[in-house]
Design an enzyme around this catalytic site. Structure first.
Site, PDB file in Angstrom:
ATOM      1  N   GLY A   6       5.382  -1.587  -2.765  1.00  0.00           N
ATOM      2  CA  GLY A   6       4.721  -2.577  -1.915  1.00  0.00           C
ATOM      3  C   GLY A   6       5.402  -2.805  -0.582  1.00  0.00           C
ATOM      4  O   GLY A   6       5.100  -3.763   0.125  1.00  0.00           O
ATOM      5  N   TRP A  55      -3.848  -1.698 -10.640  1.00  0.00           N
ATOM      6  CA  TRP A  55      -4.449  -2.736  -9.805  1.00  0.00           C
ATOM      7  C   TRP A  55      -3.631  -4.034  -9.788  1.00  0.00           C
ATOM      8  O   TRP A  55      -3.949  -4.954  -9.030  1.00  0.00           O
ATOM      9  CB  TRP A  55      -5.881  -3.042 -10.303  1.00  0.00           C
ATOM     10  CG  TRP A  55      -6.870  -1.975  -9.951  1.00  0.00           C
ATOM     11  CD1 TRP A  55      -6.652  -0.874  -9.167  1.00  0.00           C
ATOM     12  CD2 TRP A  55      -8.245  -1.925 -10.349  1.00  0.00           C
ATOM     13  NE1 TRP A  55      -7.806  -0.142  -9.058  1.00  0.00           N
ATOM     14  CE2 TRP A  55      -8.804  -0.756  -9.771  1.00  0.00           C
ATOM     15  CE3 TRP A  55      -9.058  -2.737 -11.147  1.00  0.00           C
ATOM     16  CZ2 TRP A  55     -10.140  -0.397  -9.969  1.00  0.00           C
ATOM     17  CZ3 TRP A  55     -10.387  -2.376 -11.334  1.00  0.00           C
ATOM     18  CH2 TRP A  55     -10.918  -1.219 -10.752  1.00  0.00           C
ATOM     19  N   HIS A  68       7.003  -2.231 -16.182  1.00  0.00           N
ATOM     20  CA  HIS A  68       6.909  -2.221 -14.719  1.00  0.00           C
ATOM     21  C   HIS A  68       7.992  -3.136 -14.135  1.00  0.00           C
ATOM     22  O   HIS A  68       8.317  -4.166 -14.736  1.00  0.00           O
ATOM     23  CB  HIS A  68       5.509  -2.691 -14.281  1.00  0.00           C
ATOM     24  CG  HIS A  68       5.258  -2.434 -12.833  1.00  0.00           C
ATOM     25  ND1 HIS A  68       5.765  -3.244 -11.846  1.00  0.00           N
ATOM     26  CD2 HIS A  68       4.583  -1.439 -12.191  1.00  0.00           C
ATOM     27  CE1 HIS A  68       5.405  -2.755 -10.662  1.00  0.00           C
ATOM     28  NE2 HIS A  68       4.681  -1.660 -10.850  1.00  0.00           N
ATOM     29  N   GLY A  97      -0.200   1.569  -6.461  1.00  0.00           N
ATOM     30  CA  GLY A  97      -0.501   0.139  -6.447  1.00  0.00           C
ATOM     31  C   GLY A  97      -1.509  -0.180  -5.357  1.00  0.00           C
ATOM     32  O   GLY A  97      -2.704   0.080  -5.490  1.00  0.00           O
ATOM     33  N   GLY A  98      -1.031  -0.727  -4.256  1.00  0.00           N
ATOM     34  CA  GLY A  98      -1.888  -1.223  -3.177  1.00  0.00           C
ATOM     35  C   GLY A  98      -3.002  -0.266  -2.766  1.00  0.00           C
ATOM     36  O   GLY A  98      -4.163  -0.685  -2.625  1.00  0.00           O
TER      37      GLY A  98
HETATM   38  P1  13P Z   1       2.548   0.202  -4.288  1.00  0.00           P
HETATM   39  O1  13P Z   1       1.787   1.507  -4.345  1.00  0.00           O
HETATM   40  O2  13P Z   1       1.744  -0.953  -3.825  1.00  0.00           O
HETATM   41  O3  13P Z   1       3.849   0.386  -3.549  1.00  0.00           O
HETATM   42  O4  13P Z   1       2.947  -0.165  -5.792  1.00  0.00           O
HETATM   43  C1  13P Z   1       3.528   0.793  -6.604  1.00  0.00           C
HETATM   44  C2  13P Z   1       3.517   0.306  -8.000  1.00  0.00           C
HETATM   45  O5  13P Z   1       4.207  -0.623  -8.351  1.00  0.00           O
HETATM   46  C3  13P Z   1       2.604   0.972  -8.943  1.00  0.00           C
HETATM   47  O6  13P Z   1       2.849   0.546 -10.233  1.00  0.00           O
END
Ligand code: 13P
Length: 256
Positions: free
Chosen positions: A174, A10, A96, A235-236
């Site tokens: 992202g 998140w 990360h 992520g998103g």
């Molecule tokens: P997104 O799925 O938003 O591209 O992010 C990936 C991420 O950094 C998961 O740790």
């Protein structure tokens, strides 16, 4: 057989109230799906609430997004492994690319955290991955090799088996620009080969390697069908409880 593992990172999103709302919808949408291991990784302040909400949801696990390697003590602003165990975290995301880029985390720092996580029976989800400039410069394998050797130094083969490696190409995070299934598979195969060289084939066969970078419901199945892709770090798209449940279901469907 490696159990596929789908994790929701998140990042710096979700209040306690939003966490409650998420689980209300997510657990209903998830139903009794247990073929896939699901890990939710909230921001620190929402972990205790998430833990409480998950008490009756067997199989959904919790992780944190970072931790300090030291034991409890005078480290203002930090959170240690014992505190994460206290709120029933099983996993901790370490290294990360956002931590490496914005907070100066080097492989040496990440390595201390990875070792401390294992010492406290927390499983690291260790993130590695190249930038666009490194990919364009033909450096993908060199970067991954350096990050694996640096971040995982000193681990036993058994600890490697308990580690999840997340391959997250920085250019795909992202950006909406997902690695193609073949690009991801090639990187994952290289990571597994490197693990085999250092810790032996048995550890390489067991270690799970997640893909991360613009994973969404629509591209999940194709990515998760690759032989060396054992899950996703999302992520998103993990902030939407219906979409994240769909990612889990689309992964389960690949398993047949
Ligand atoms: P997104 O799925 O938003 O591209 O992010 C990936 C991420 O950094 C998961 O740790």
């Amino acid at each position: 057989m490696r159990k596929k593992i789908i994790a929701a990172n998140w990042k710096m999103n979700m209040t306690i109230g939003e966490t409650e709302a998420f689980f209300g919808t997510f657990l209903r949408e998830l139903g009794d799906e247990r073929k896939v291991e699901v890990v939710i990784v909230p921001p620190f302040l929402a972990i205790a609430k998430a833990s409480e909400l998950l008490r009756s949801a067997q199989g959904v696990k919790l992780g944190a997004q970072n931790m300090h390697w030291e034991k409890p003590g005078a480290f203002t602003g930090e959170v240690c492994a014992a505190m994460l165990r206290d709120v029933f975290c099983n996993y901790v995301v370490l290294g990360h690319s956002e931590r490496r880029t914005y907070f100066g985390e080097t492989d040496a720092i990440v390595n201390k955290k990875v070792l401390a996580a294992h010492a406290n029976t927390l499983r690291p989800i260790l993130c590695i991955g190249e930038t666009l400039a490194e990919r364009d410069g033909g450096l993908v394998e060199k970067v991954l090799d350096t990050q694996i050797r640096g971040s995982m130094a000193g681990l036993t083969a058994e600890q490697v088996e308990e580690t999840v490696i997340a391959y997250e190409p920085v250019w795909a995070i992202g950006t909406g620009r997902t690695a193609t299934p073949q690009q991801a598979q090639d990187a994952h195969a290289f990571i597994r080969k490197t693990v085999a060289e250092i810790w032996g084939q048995a550890a390489a066969d067991k270690v799970r390697i997640q893909y991360g970078g613009s994973v969404k419901p629509a591209n999940t199945a194709e990515l998760m069908s690759q032989p060396d892709i054992d899950g996703a770090l999302v992520g998103g798209a993990s902030l939407d409880p219906r979409g994240f449940a769909e990612i889990v279901h689309n992964t389960a469907r690949v398993l047949g």
